[in-house]
Motif scaffolding. Structure first.
Motif, mmCIF file in Angstrom:
data_model
loop_
_atom_site.group_PDB
_atom_site.id
_atom_site.type_symbol
_atom_site.label_atom_id
_atom_site.label_comp_id
_atom_site.label_asym_id
_atom_site.label_seq_id
_atom_site.Cartn_x
_atom_site.Cartn_y
_atom_site.Cartn_z
ATOM 1 N N LEU A 142 9.238 -2.624 -1.139
ATOM 2 C CA LEU A 142 10.446 -2.674 -0.304
ATOM 3 C C LEU A 142 11.672 -2.226 -1.098
ATOM 4 C CD1 LEU A 142 9.893 -6.070 1.578
ATOM 5 C CD2 LEU A 142 9.834 -3.781 2.583
ATOM 6 N N LEU A 143 11.764 -2.733 -2.332
ATOM 7 C CA LEU A 143 12.913 -2.376 -3.173
ATOM 8 C C LEU A 143 12.906 -0.884 -3.495
ATOM 9 C CD1 LEU A 143 12.737 -5.453 -5.583
ATOM 10 C CD2 LEU A 143 14.650 -4.916 -4.070
ATOM 11 N N VAL A 144 11.715 -0.366 -3.798
ATOM 12 C CA VAL A 144 11.600 1.056 -4.134
ATOM 13 C C VAL A 144 11.930 1.910 -2.901
ATOM 14 C CG1 VAL A 144 9.936 2.869 -4.762
ATOM 15 C CG2 VAL A 144 9.997 0.721 -6.047
ATOM 16 N N ARG A 145 11.445 1.441 -1.749
ATOM 17 C CA ARG A 145 11.709 2.161 -0.502
ATOM 18 C C ARG A 145 13.219 2.304 -0.276
ATOM 19 N NH1 ARG A 145 9.639 -0.531 5.094
ATOM 20 N NH2 ARG A 145 11.198 0.473 6.429
ATOM 21 N N GLY A 188 4.188 -5.807 -2.934
ATOM 22 C CA GLY A 188 4.781 -5.526 -1.629
ATOM 23 C C GLY A 188 6.304 -5.615 -1.657
ATOM 24 N N ILE A 189 6.812 -6.583 -2.375
ATOM 25 C CA ILE A 189 8.271 -6.736 -2.459
ATOM 26 C C ILE A 189 8.869 -5.594 -3.286
ATOM 27 C CG2 ILE A 189 10.151 -8.248 -3.227
ATOM 28 C CD1 ILE A 189 8.154 -10.596 -2.608
ATOM 29 N N ARG A 194 0.829 -1.225 0.000
ATOM 30 C CA ARG A 194 0.000 0.000 0.000
ATOM 31 C C ARG A 194 0.859 1.269 0.000
ATOM 32 N NH1 ARG A 194 -2.818 -3.358 4.123
ATOM 33 N NH2 ARG A 194 -4.299 -4.552 2.904
ATOM 34 N N GLN A 195 2.144 1.114 0.324
ATOM 35 C CA GLN A 195 3.043 2.279 0.385
ATOM 36 C C GLN A 195 3.748 2.550 -0.951
ATOM 37 O OE1 GLN A 195 3.046 3.628 3.505
ATOM 38 N NE2 GLN A 195 1.811 1.925 4.256
ATOM 39 N N LEU A 196 3.549 1.664 -1.913
ATOM 40 C CA LEU A 196 4.303 1.793 -3.171
ATOM 41 C C LEU A 196 3.867 3.026 -3.963
ATOM 42 C CD1 LEU A 196 6.246 0.498 -5.302
ATOM 43 C CD2 LEU A 196 4.255 -0.649 -6.245
#
Lengths: 417, 141
Positions: free
Chosen positions: B83-86, B79-80, B32-34
Protein backbone atom coordinates in the motif's frame (compact mmCIF):
# COMPACT_ATOMS: atom_id res chain seq x y z
CA UNK A 1 -5.26 -17.32 54.90
CA UNK A 2 -7.53 -20.03 53.57
CA UNK A 3 -5.89 -23.42 53.35
CA UNK A 4 -5.41 -25.25 50.09
CA UNK A 5 -8.29 -27.61 49.51
CA UNK A 6 -6.97 -31.06 48.63
CA UNK A 7 -10.44 -32.53 49.10
CA UNK A 8 -11.58 -31.04 45.79
CA UNK A 9 -11.92 -33.72 43.13
CA UNK A 10 -9.14 -33.92 40.56
CA UNK A 11 -10.92 -32.79 37.39
CA UNK A 12 -11.55 -29.79 35.19
CA UNK A 13 -13.79 -27.10 36.65
CA UNK A 14 -17.48 -27.47 35.87
CA UNK A 15 -19.11 -24.76 33.78
CA UNK A 16 -20.51 -23.20 36.96
CA UNK A 17 -17.15 -23.28 38.74
CA UNK A 18 -15.47 -21.79 35.68
CA UNK A 19 -18.05 -19.02 35.52
CA UNK A 20 -17.50 -18.28 39.21
CA UNK A 21 -13.76 -18.02 38.70
CA UNK A 22 -14.13 -15.87 35.59
CA UNK A 23 -16.48 -13.51 37.42
CA UNK A 24 -13.62 -12.65 39.80
CA UNK A 25 -11.63 -11.11 36.91
CA UNK A 26 -13.37 -7.94 35.69
CA UNK A 27 -11.23 -7.61 32.53
CA UNK A 28 -12.50 -10.92 31.14
CA UNK A 29 -15.82 -9.27 30.33
CA UNK A 30 -14.18 -6.95 27.83
CA UNK A 31 -14.92 -6.95 24.14
CA UNK A 32 -12.06 -6.45 21.67
CA UNK A 33 -13.03 -5.24 18.17
CA UNK A 34 -16.57 -6.19 19.06
CA UNK A 35 -15.59 -9.75 19.96
CA UNK A 36 -15.53 -11.37 23.37
CA UNK A 37 -11.93 -11.26 24.66
CA UNK A 38 -10.10 -14.61 24.65
CA UNK A 39 -6.98 -14.05 26.70
CA UNK A 40 -4.34 -16.69 25.89
CA UNK A 41 -1.24 -14.67 26.74
CA UNK A 42 -0.94 -15.69 30.35
CA UNK A 43 2.69 -16.69 30.00
CA UNK A 44 3.46 -13.01 29.45
CA UNK A 45 1.23 -11.83 32.27
CA UNK A 46 -1.99 -12.97 33.92
CA UNK A 47 -5.09 -10.92 34.60
CA UNK A 48 -5.81 -9.82 38.17
CA UNK A 49 -8.77 -10.79 40.30
CA UNK A 50 -10.88 -8.05 41.87
CA UNK A 51 -9.57 -8.84 45.36
CA UNK A 52 -6.03 -7.96 44.25
CA UNK A 53 -7.26 -4.64 42.85
CA UNK A 54 -9.26 -3.99 46.03
CA UNK A 55 -6.28 -4.68 48.27
CA UNK A 56 -4.23 -2.04 46.45
CA UNK A 57 -7.08 0.47 46.57
CA UNK A 58 -7.57 -0.27 50.25
CA UNK A 59 -3.88 0.27 51.01
CA UNK A 60 -3.87 3.72 49.43
CA UNK A 61 -7.21 4.78 50.84
CA UNK A 62 -6.76 3.59 54.41
CA UNK A 63 -3.15 2.92 55.49
CA UNK A 64 -0.69 4.27 52.90
CA UNK A 65 2.58 4.86 54.70
CA UNK A 66 6.23 3.92 54.45
CA UNK A 67 7.27 0.66 56.07
CA UNK A 68 9.88 -0.26 58.69
CA UNK A 69 10.60 3.28 59.85
CA UNK A 70 7.72 5.37 61.10
CA UNK A 71 6.69 5.13 64.73
CA UNK A 72 3.20 6.19 63.79
CA UNK A 73 0.13 4.01 63.48
CA UNK A 74 -0.16 3.91 59.68
CA UNK A 75 3.48 2.98 59.18
CA UNK A 76 3.10 0.19 61.70
CA UNK A 77 -0.02 -1.08 59.95
CA UNK A 78 1.64 -0.99 56.51
CA UNK A 79 4.68 -2.79 57.94
CA UNK A 80 2.48 -5.46 59.52
CA UNK A 81 0.56 -6.10 56.31
CA UNK A 82 3.74 -6.25 54.27
CA UNK A 83 5.39 -8.64 56.69
CA UNK A 84 2.21 -10.76 56.67
CA UNK A 85 2.62 -10.89 52.89
CA UNK A 86 6.11 -12.25 53.40
CA UNK A 87 4.67 -15.01 55.59
CA UNK A 88 1.98 -15.75 52.99
CA UNK A 89 4.68 -16.25 50.37
CA UNK A 90 6.79 -18.28 52.77
CA UNK A 91 3.88 -20.68 53.32
CA UNK A 92 3.00 -20.68 49.61
CA UNK A 93 6.37 -22.17 48.63
CA UNK A 94 6.94 -23.81 52.04
CA UNK A 95 10.13 -21.94 52.93
CA UNK A 96 11.42 -22.66 56.41
CA UNK A 97 11.51 -19.03 57.53
CA UNK A 98 9.96 -15.76 56.43
CA UNK A 99 13.36 -14.05 56.30
CA UNK A 100 14.29 -16.37 53.44
CA UNK A 101 11.81 -14.45 51.27
CA UNK A 102 13.34 -11.37 49.60
CA UNK A 103 11.08 -8.97 47.73
CA UNK A 104 12.34 -7.89 44.31
CA UNK A 105 10.80 -6.23 41.27
CA UNK A 106 10.47 -9.54 39.43
CA UNK A 107 12.27 -12.75 38.50
CA UNK A 108 14.60 -10.73 36.28
CA UNK A 109 15.80 -8.66 39.22
CA UNK A 110 16.04 -11.75 41.42
CA UNK A 111 18.42 -13.38 38.94
CA UNK A 112 20.39 -10.18 38.44
CA UNK A 113 20.76 -9.90 42.22
CA UNK A 114 22.12 -13.45 42.38
CA UNK A 115 24.43 -12.95 39.41
CA UNK A 116 25.79 -9.73 40.87
CA UNK A 117 26.32 -11.16 44.35
CA UNK A 118 27.74 -14.49 43.13
CA UNK A 119 30.12 -12.66 40.79
CA UNK A 120 32.02 -11.61 43.91
CA UNK A 121 32.29 -15.15 45.26
CA UNK A 122 33.35 -17.18 42.22
CA UNK A 123 36.91 -17.67 40.98
CA UNK A 124 38.23 -17.24 37.45
CA UNK A 125 37.60 -20.38 35.39
CA UNK A 126 34.56 -21.42 37.45
CA UNK A 127 31.60 -22.61 35.43
CA UNK A 128 27.92 -21.64 35.51
CA UNK A 129 25.54 -24.16 33.99
CA UNK A 130 22.22 -23.13 32.44
CA UNK A 131 19.97 -24.79 29.84
CA UNK A 132 19.10 -24.09 26.22
CA UNK A 133 15.49 -23.36 27.20
CA UNK A 134 16.21 -20.43 29.53
CA UNK A 135 14.47 -17.09 29.21
CA UNK A 136 16.92 -14.34 28.26
CA UNK A 137 16.66 -13.17 31.90
CA UNK A 138 18.44 -16.37 32.94
CA UNK A 139 21.07 -16.12 30.21
CA UNK A 140 22.20 -12.52 29.89
CA UNK A 141 22.98 -11.74 33.58
CA UNK A 142 25.29 -14.77 33.65
CA UNK A 143 26.93 -13.83 30.35
CA UNK A 144 27.57 -10.37 31.77
CA UNK A 145 29.46 -11.65 34.81
CA UNK A 146 31.26 -14.30 32.75
CA UNK A 147 32.53 -11.64 30.41
CA UNK A 148 33.58 -9.36 33.22
CA UNK A 149 35.19 -11.85 35.60
CA UNK A 150 36.36 -14.71 33.38
CA UNK A 151 33.80 -17.36 34.37
CA UNK A 152 32.46 -19.79 31.79
CA UNK A 153 28.85 -20.38 30.80
CA UNK A 154 27.85 -23.95 29.89
CA UNK A 155 24.52 -24.92 28.37
CA UNK A 156 22.48 -28.13 28.75
CA UNK A 157 20.99 -28.91 25.30
CA UNK A 158 17.37 -29.87 24.66
CA UNK A 159 15.95 -32.84 22.79
CA UNK A 160 13.60 -32.59 19.81
CA UNK A 161 10.49 -33.06 21.97
CA UNK A 162 11.48 -30.16 24.23
CA UNK A 163 12.85 -32.19 27.14
CA UNK A 164 16.25 -31.44 28.66
CA UNK A 165 19.06 -33.72 27.51
CA UNK A 166 19.83 -35.34 30.86
CA UNK A 167 22.67 -37.45 29.49
CA UNK A 168 24.40 -34.28 28.35
CA UNK A 169 23.67 -32.72 31.76
CA UNK A 170 25.54 -35.56 33.51
CA UNK A 171 28.59 -34.80 31.39
CA UNK A 172 28.37 -31.03 31.72
CA UNK A 173 28.33 -30.94 35.50
CA UNK A 174 31.94 -31.09 36.64
CA UNK A 175 33.97 -30.04 39.70
CA UNK A 176 34.27 -26.64 38.02
CA UNK A 177 30.48 -26.14 38.02
CA UNK A 178 29.78 -23.80 40.91
CA UNK A 179 26.27 -22.77 39.92
CA UNK A 180 23.35 -24.43 38.16
CA UNK A 181 20.57 -22.02 37.15
CA UNK A 182 17.67 -23.66 35.32
CA UNK A 183 14.07 -22.99 34.55
CA UNK A 184 11.49 -25.25 36.17
CA UNK A 185 8.94 -24.77 33.39
CA UNK A 186 9.81 -23.46 29.91
CA UNK A 187 7.82 -20.35 28.94
CA UNK A 188 8.05 -21.31 25.26
CA UNK A 189 7.86 -25.12 25.23
CA UNK A 190 5.84 -25.71 28.39
CA UNK A 191 8.22 -28.47 29.47
CA UNK A 192 8.27 -29.23 33.19
CA UNK A 193 11.88 -30.08 33.93
CA UNK A 194 12.82 -32.84 36.43
CA UNK A 195 14.40 -30.27 38.71
CA UNK A 196 14.50 -32.49 41.81
CA UNK A 197 16.78 -34.85 39.91
CA UNK A 198 18.95 -31.95 38.73
CA UNK A 199 19.14 -30.44 42.20
CA UNK A 200 20.19 -33.73 43.81
CA UNK A 201 22.84 -34.36 41.20
CA UNK A 202 24.15 -30.79 41.52
CA UNK A 203 24.34 -31.05 45.30
CA UNK A 204 26.36 -34.27 45.08
CA UNK A 205 28.75 -32.10 43.11
CA UNK A 206 28.68 -29.18 45.64
CA UNK A 207 27.00 -27.00 43.02
CA UNK A 208 24.56 -24.36 44.25
CA UNK A 209 21.19 -24.43 42.46
CA UNK A 210 18.95 -21.57 41.35
CA UNK A 211 15.50 -22.46 40.01
CA UNK A 212 13.60 -20.00 37.82
CA UNK A 213 10.00 -20.73 38.77
CA UNK A 214 8.41 -17.86 36.80
CA UNK A 215 6.21 -20.23 34.79
CA UNK A 216 5.80 -22.82 37.54
CA UNK A 217 4.38 -21.21 40.70
CA UNK A 218 1.01 -20.40 39.08
CA UNK A 219 0.55 -23.97 37.82
CA UNK A 220 2.24 -26.39 40.24
CA UNK A 221 2.54 -26.89 43.98
CA UNK A 222 6.02 -25.69 44.99
CA UNK A 223 7.80 -26.91 48.12
CA UNK A 224 11.29 -25.45 48.25
CA UNK A 225 12.26 -27.57 51.25
CA UNK A 226 11.32 -30.76 49.48
CA UNK A 227 13.05 -29.60 46.28
CA UNK A 228 16.04 -28.59 48.42
CA UNK A 229 17.04 -25.91 45.86
CA UNK A 230 19.31 -23.18 47.21
CA UNK A 231 17.43 -20.37 45.49
CA UNK A 232 14.03 -20.08 43.83
CA UNK A 233 12.85 -17.01 41.91
CA UNK A 234 9.55 -15.91 40.41
CA UNK A 235 7.54 -12.87 39.31
CA UNK A 236 4.29 -11.76 40.92
CA UNK A 237 2.48 -10.63 37.79
CA UNK A 238 2.44 -14.07 36.23
CA UNK A 239 0.53 -15.47 39.19
CA UNK A 240 -2.39 -13.04 39.20
CA UNK A 241 -0.48 -10.39 41.17
CA UNK A 242 0.66 -6.87 40.24
CA UNK A 243 3.57 -6.07 37.92
CA UNK A 244 6.79 -4.91 39.53
CA UNK A 245 6.71 -7.61 42.19
CA UNK A 246 8.95 -10.60 42.48
CA UNK A 247 10.45 -13.00 44.93
CA UNK A 248 13.88 -14.34 45.63
CA UNK A 249 13.82 -17.30 47.98
CA UNK A 250 17.17 -18.42 49.33
CA UNK A 251 18.20 -20.82 52.05
CA UNK A 252 19.13 -18.70 55.03
CA UNK A 253 22.78 -19.77 55.19
CA UNK A 254 23.15 -19.20 51.44
CA UNK A 255 21.65 -15.70 51.61
CA UNK A 256 23.87 -14.85 54.58
CA UNK A 257 26.97 -15.76 52.57
CA UNK A 258 25.99 -13.47 49.70
CA UNK A 259 27.13 -9.85 49.65
CA UNK A 260 24.34 -7.28 49.22
CA UNK A 261 23.35 -6.18 45.73
CA UNK A 262 21.99 -2.67 46.10
CA UNK A 263 22.97 -0.10 48.70
CA UNK A 264 20.56 2.33 50.30
CA UNK A 265 18.09 2.83 53.06
CA UNK A 266 16.69 -0.07 55.06
CA UNK A 267 19.51 -2.48 54.13
CA UNK A 268 21.99 -1.10 56.67
CA UNK A 269 22.65 -1.44 60.39
CA UNK A 270 25.00 1.51 60.79
CA UNK A 271 26.41 3.95 58.28
CA UNK A 272 29.48 6.10 58.69
CA UNK A 273 31.92 7.37 56.09
CA UNK A 274 34.51 4.92 57.41
CA UNK A 275 32.39 1.78 57.36
CA UNK A 276 28.84 0.60 56.87
CA UNK A 277 27.47 -2.58 58.39
CA UNK A 278 24.59 -4.37 56.76
CA UNK A 279 21.22 -5.26 58.11
CA UNK A 280 20.03 -8.81 58.77
CA UNK A 281 17.98 -10.89 56.36
CA UNK A 282 15.77 -10.18 54.53
CA UNK A 283 16.41 -6.43 54.71
CA UNK A 284 20.06 -6.74 53.63
CA UNK A 285 18.75 -7.27 50.09
CA UNK A 286 15.88 -4.79 50.17
CA UNK A 287 17.41 -1.33 49.76
CA UNK A 288 15.01 1.57 49.38
CA UNK A 289 11.25 1.79 49.80
CA UNK A 290 9.77 -1.45 48.53
CA UNK A 291 6.81 -1.85 46.18
CA UNK A 292 4.42 -1.90 49.14
CA UNK A 293 1.15 -1.84 47.16
CA UNK A 294 2.49 -4.53 44.83
CA UNK A 295 3.56 -6.81 47.66
CA UNK A 296 0.16 -6.43 49.31
CA UNK A 297 -1.50 -7.26 45.99
CA UNK A 298 0.78 -10.24 45.48
CA UNK A 299 -0.19 -11.73 48.83
CA UNK A 300 -3.82 -11.27 47.87
CA UNK A 301 -3.18 -13.08 44.56
CA UNK A 302 -1.72 -15.98 46.52
CA UNK A 303 -4.81 -16.03 48.74
CA UNK A 304 -6.83 -16.35 45.53
CA UNK A 305 -4.68 -19.31 44.40
CA UNK A 306 -4.90 -20.95 47.82
CA UNK A 307 -8.63 -20.44 47.91
CA UNK A 308 -9.07 -21.97 44.44
CA UNK A 309 -6.58 -24.73 45.20
CA UNK A 310 -3.37 -25.16 43.22
CA UNK A 311 -4.16 -28.86 42.63
CA UNK A 312 -7.56 -27.95 41.19
CA UNK A 313 -5.94 -25.30 38.99
CA UNK A 314 -3.38 -27.83 37.76
CA UNK A 315 -6.10 -30.34 36.90
CA UNK A 316 -8.24 -27.84 35.10
CA UNK A 317 -5.27 -26.63 33.05
CA UNK A 318 -4.19 -30.21 32.27
CA UNK A 319 -7.65 -30.87 30.86
CA UNK A 320 -7.43 -27.71 28.74
CA UNK A 321 -3.98 -28.71 27.48
CA UNK A 322 -5.19 -32.15 26.35
CA UNK A 323 -8.29 -30.74 24.70
CA UNK A 324 -6.32 -27.97 22.98
CA UNK A 325 -3.50 -30.26 21.79
CA UNK A 326 -5.94 -32.79 20.28
CA UNK A 327 -7.88 -30.07 18.45
CA UNK A 328 -4.72 -28.42 17.14
CA UNK A 329 -3.16 -31.68 15.97
CA UNK A 330 -6.26 -32.32 13.87
CA UNK A 331 -5.46 -29.28 11.71
CA UNK A 332 -3.25 -30.23 8.75
CA UNK A 333 0.03 -28.33 8.66
CA UNK A 334 0.28 -27.71 12.41
CA UNK A 335 3.69 -28.09 14.01
CA UNK A 336 3.79 -27.99 17.81
CA UNK A 337 7.10 -27.07 19.46
CA UNK A 338 7.43 -28.64 22.89
CA UNK A 339 5.77 -32.04 23.11
CA UNK A 340 7.10 -33.24 26.41
CA UNK A 341 4.89 -35.76 28.17
CA UNK A 342 5.25 -33.53 31.21
CA UNK A 343 4.20 -29.99 30.37
CA UNK A 344 1.95 -27.14 31.42
CA UNK A 345 -0.81 -25.58 29.30
CA UNK A 346 1.49 -23.67 26.96
CA UNK A 347 1.35 -24.46 23.26
CA UNK A 348 3.86 -23.02 20.82
CA UNK A 349 3.06 -23.77 17.21
CA UNK A 350 3.32 -22.84 13.56
CA UNK A 351 0.66 -23.34 10.91
CA UNK A 352 2.03 -24.34 7.49
CA UNK A 353 4.49 -21.64 6.43
CA UNK A 354 2.34 -18.77 7.66
CA UNK A 355 4.44 -16.24 9.58
CA UNK A 356 3.60 -16.18 13.31
CA UNK A 357 3.21 -12.40 13.11
CA UNK A 358 0.44 -12.77 10.51
CA UNK A 359 -1.37 -15.29 12.69
CA UNK A 360 -1.01 -13.05 15.75
CA UNK A 361 -2.38 -9.98 13.94
CA UNK A 362 -5.41 -11.88 12.62
CA UNK A 363 -6.15 -13.62 15.93
CA UNK A 364 -6.06 -10.19 17.56
CA UNK A 365 -8.71 -8.92 15.15
CA UNK A 366 -10.90 -11.80 16.30
CA UNK A 367 -10.46 -10.79 19.95
CA UNK A 368 -7.84 -13.42 20.76
CA UNK A 369 -4.66 -12.39 22.58
CA UNK A 370 -1.59 -14.56 22.03
CA UNK A 371 2.10 -13.88 21.91
CA UNK A 372 4.07 -14.28 18.71
CA UNK A 373 7.80 -14.16 18.13
CA UNK A 374 10.71 -15.64 20.00
CA UNK A 375 9.27 -15.23 23.52
CA UNK A 376 12.63 -13.98 24.88
CA UNK A 377 14.09 -17.41 24.15
CA UNK A 378 16.02 -16.90 20.92
CA UNK A 379 18.27 -19.93 21.52
CA UNK A 380 15.16 -22.15 21.35
CA UNK A 381 14.24 -20.63 17.98
CA UNK A 382 17.80 -21.29 16.80
CA UNK A 383 17.54 -24.87 18.09
CA UNK A 384 14.45 -25.52 15.95
CA UNK A 385 15.57 -23.16 13.15
CA UNK A 386 12.36 -21.14 13.10
CA UNK A 387 11.80 -17.36 13.21
CA UNK A 388 9.33 -17.62 16.06
CA UNK A 389 6.12 -19.29 17.07
CA UNK A 390 2.56 -18.46 18.01
CA UNK A 391 2.20 -19.17 21.70
CA UNK A 392 -1.07 -19.80 23.48
CA UNK A 393 -0.54 -19.92 27.25
CA UNK A 394 -3.52 -20.72 29.44
CA UNK A 395 -4.56 -19.95 32.99
CA UNK A 396 -7.12 -20.83 35.61
CA UNK A 397 -9.93 -18.79 33.99
CA UNK A 398 -9.64 -20.21 30.46
CA UNK A 399 -12.23 -22.65 29.16
CA UNK A 400 -12.82 -25.31 26.51
CA UNK A 401 -15.30 -22.94 24.86
CA UNK A 402 -12.50 -20.39 24.38
CA UNK A 403 -10.33 -23.09 22.81
CA UNK A 404 -13.18 -23.80 20.37
CA UNK A 405 -13.25 -20.10 19.43
CA UNK A 406 -9.50 -20.20 18.95
CA UNK A 407 -9.61 -23.30 16.73
CA UNK A 408 -12.39 -21.79 14.58
CA UNK A 409 -10.29 -18.64 14.21
CA UNK A 410 -7.28 -20.70 13.11
CA UNK A 411 -9.37 -22.48 10.49
CA UNK A 412 -10.47 -19.11 9.17
CA UNK A 413 -6.88 -17.84 9.03
CA UNK A 414 -5.76 -21.06 7.36
CA UNK A 415 -8.15 -20.35 4.48
CA UNK A 416 -6.82 -16.82 4.00
CA UNK A 417 -3.31 -17.87 2.96
CA UNK B 1 -2.36 10.53 -10.05
CA UNK B 2 -1.22 12.67 -7.14
CA UNK B 3 -0.40 11.20 -3.72
CA UNK B 4 -3.67 12.63 -2.39
CA UNK B 5 -5.63 10.93 -5.17
CA UNK B 6 -3.88 7.62 -4.62
CA UNK B 7 -4.54 7.85 -0.89
CA UNK B 8 -8.20 8.60 -1.59
CA UNK B 9 -8.41 5.58 -3.84
CA UNK B 10 -7.01 3.28 -1.14
CA UNK B 11 -9.35 4.76 1.49
CA UNK B 12 -12.36 4.17 -0.76
CA UNK B 13 -11.29 0.59 -1.39
CA UNK B 14 -11.11 -0.10 2.32
CA UNK B 15 -14.45 1.58 2.97
CA UNK B 16 -16.05 -1.32 1.12
CA UNK B 17 -15.22 -3.62 4.04
CA UNK B 18 -16.93 -3.45 7.41
CA UNK B 19 -15.37 -6.51 8.89
CA UNK B 20 -11.76 -6.50 10.07
CA UNK B 21 -11.09 -9.90 8.56
CA UNK B 22 -12.28 -8.70 5.15
CA UNK B 23 -9.95 -5.71 5.42
CA UNK B 24 -7.10 -8.06 6.12
CA UNK B 25 -8.10 -10.31 3.22
CA UNK B 26 -7.67 -7.19 1.10
CA UNK B 27 -4.27 -6.45 2.64
CA UNK B 28 -3.17 -10.00 1.84
CA UNK B 29 -4.45 -9.46 -1.70
CA UNK B 30 -2.38 -6.24 -1.90
CA UNK B 31 0.76 -8.15 -0.89
CA UNK B 32 0.66 -9.88 -4.28
CA UNK B 33 0.89 -6.51 -6.06
CA UNK B 34 4.13 -5.44 -4.38
CA UNK B 35 7.02 -4.84 -6.80
CA UNK B 36 9.47 -7.31 -5.30
CA UNK B 37 13.03 -6.54 -4.42
CA UNK B 38 15.62 -8.62 -6.30
CA UNK B 39 16.22 -11.89 -4.39
CA UNK B 40 19.96 -11.11 -4.46
CA UNK B 41 19.26 -7.88 -2.60
CA UNK B 42 17.63 -9.65 0.33
CA UNK B 43 20.77 -9.07 2.37
CA UNK B 44 21.58 -7.20 5.55
CA UNK B 45 22.31 -4.14 3.42
CA UNK B 46 18.64 -3.79 2.47
CA UNK B 47 17.16 -5.22 5.66
CA UNK B 48 14.92 -3.07 7.85
CA UNK B 49 15.21 -4.51 11.30
CA UNK B 50 12.02 -5.36 13.11
CA UNK B 51 11.71 -7.73 15.99
CA UNK B 52 9.28 -10.19 14.44
CA UNK B 53 8.99 -9.78 10.69
CA UNK B 54 11.78 -8.90 8.31
CA UNK B 55 11.46 -6.21 5.66
CA UNK B 56 13.81 -5.56 2.75
CA UNK B 57 13.58 -2.29 0.85
CA UNK B 58 15.38 -0.78 -2.13
CA UNK B 59 14.74 2.29 -4.28
CA UNK B 60 15.77 3.47 -7.72
CA UNK B 61 15.67 6.95 -9.24
CA UNK B 62 14.44 7.41 -12.79
CA UNK B 63 13.39 10.58 -14.66
CA UNK B 64 13.23 12.55 -11.44
CA UNK B 65 10.99 10.03 -9.63
CA UNK B 66 11.61 7.38 -6.96
CA UNK B 67 10.58 3.75 -7.44
CA UNK B 68 10.54 1.26 -4.57
CA UNK B 69 10.93 -2.50 -4.46
CA UNK B 70 10.50 -4.45 -1.23
CA UNK B 71 9.60 -7.74 0.40
CA UNK B 72 8.76 -9.16 3.83
CA UNK B 73 8.62 -12.63 5.32
CA UNK B 74 5.21 -11.82 6.88
CA UNK B 75 2.35 -11.42 4.41
CA UNK B 76 0.40 -8.75 6.32
CA UNK B 77 3.53 -6.66 6.66
CA UNK B 78 4.10 -7.19 2.94
CA UNK B 79 0.55 -6.08 2.17
CA UNK B 80 0.93 -2.85 4.11
CA UNK B 81 4.26 -2.18 2.38
CA UNK B 82 2.48 -2.74 -0.92
CA UNK B 83 0.00 0.00 0.00
CA UNK B 84 2.79 2.40 0.93
CA UNK B 85 4.72 1.61 -2.24
CA UNK B 86 1.56 2.00 -4.31
CA UNK B 87 1.10 5.52 -2.92
CA UNK B 88 4.74 6.67 -2.87
CA UNK B 89 6.34 4.98 -5.87
CA UNK B 90 6.74 7.16 -8.97
CA UNK B 91 6.66 10.36 -6.95
CA UNK B 92 9.26 13.10 -6.81
CA UNK B 93 11.66 12.95 -3.82
CA UNK B 94 10.34 16.14 -2.20
CA UNK B 95 6.76 14.85 -2.38
CA UNK B 96 7.80 11.63 -0.62
CA UNK B 97 9.75 13.53 2.04
CA UNK B 98 6.75 15.77 2.76
CA UNK B 99 4.13 12.97 2.69
CA UNK B 100 2.05 12.47 5.86
CA UNK B 101 0.58 9.09 4.86
CA UNK B 102 -2.58 9.81 6.81
CA UNK B 103 -4.43 7.18 4.76
CA UNK B 104 -2.87 4.46 6.92
CA UNK B 105 -4.68 5.97 9.91
CA UNK B 106 -7.88 6.44 7.90
CA UNK B 107 -8.04 2.75 6.91
CA UNK B 108 -7.44 1.67 10.51
CA UNK B 109 -3.88 0.41 10.18
CA UNK B 110 -2.18 3.07 12.29
CA UNK B 111 -1.20 0.49 14.91
CA UNK B 112 1.11 -1.17 12.38
CA UNK B 113 3.12 2.01 11.94
CA UNK B 114 3.67 2.91 15.58
CA UNK B 115 7.38 2.74 16.39
CA UNK B 116 6.90 0.21 19.20
CA UNK B 117 5.16 -2.26 16.92
CA UNK B 118 7.72 -4.96 16.37
CA UNK B 119 7.42 -5.27 12.61
CA UNK B 120 9.87 -2.79 11.16
CA UNK B 121 7.20 -0.78 9.30
CA UNK B 122 7.85 2.47 11.16
CA UNK B 123 11.56 2.21 10.35
CA UNK B 124 10.61 1.34 6.79
CA UNK B 125 8.69 4.58 6.24
CA UNK B 126 11.69 6.47 7.60
CA UNK B 127 13.95 4.60 5.21
CA UNK B 128 11.68 5.37 2.22
CA UNK B 129 12.02 9.05 3.07
CA UNK B 130 15.78 8.68 3.57
CA UNK B 131 16.08 7.16 0.09
CA UNK B 132 14.08 10.09 -1.30
CA UNK B 133 16.28 12.59 0.54
CA UNK B 134 19.41 10.90 -0.80
CA UNK B 135 18.12 11.17 -4.38
CA UNK B 136 17.13 14.79 -3.85
CA UNK B 137 20.58 15.74 -2.57
CA UNK B 138 22.25 13.88 -5.43
CA UNK B 139 20.01 15.72 -7.89
CA UNK B 140 20.96 19.09 -6.39
CA UNK B 141 24.65 18.20 -6.51
Amino acid sequence: MMPDTPTKPLRAFTAIESEQIRSLFPILGRQIYGKQLVYFDNGATTQKPQRVLDSIQNYYTTYNSNVHRGVHFLSQQATDVMEDARKTIQEFINAKQAEEIIFTSGATESINLLASSFSQLLAKGDEILISAMEHHANIVPWQMICERYGYHLRVIPILDNGDLDLIAFDKLITPKTKLLSVVQVSNTLGTINPIKQLIDKAHQNNTAVIIDGSQAVQHLKIDVQELDCDFYVFSGHKLYGPTGTGVLYGKKNRLEQLPPYKGGGDMIKEVSFEKTTYNDLPFKFEAGTPNIEGIIGLAEAIHFINHTGIASIANHEADLLNYFTDKLRAIPGIRIFGESSNKIAVISFLLRDIHPYDIGVLLDKMGIAVRTGHHCTQPIMQRYQIPGTVRASLAVYNTRAEIDVFIDALHRINKMF
Amino acid sequence: MSIAEKEKEVIEEFELFNDWMDKYEHIIEQSRQLPLIDELQKTDEYLVRGCQSKVWLNATFKDGCVYFTADSDAVITKGIIALLVRVLSGEKPEVIIESQLSFIDRIGLKEHLTPNRANGLASMVKLMKTFALGFKLKQQA
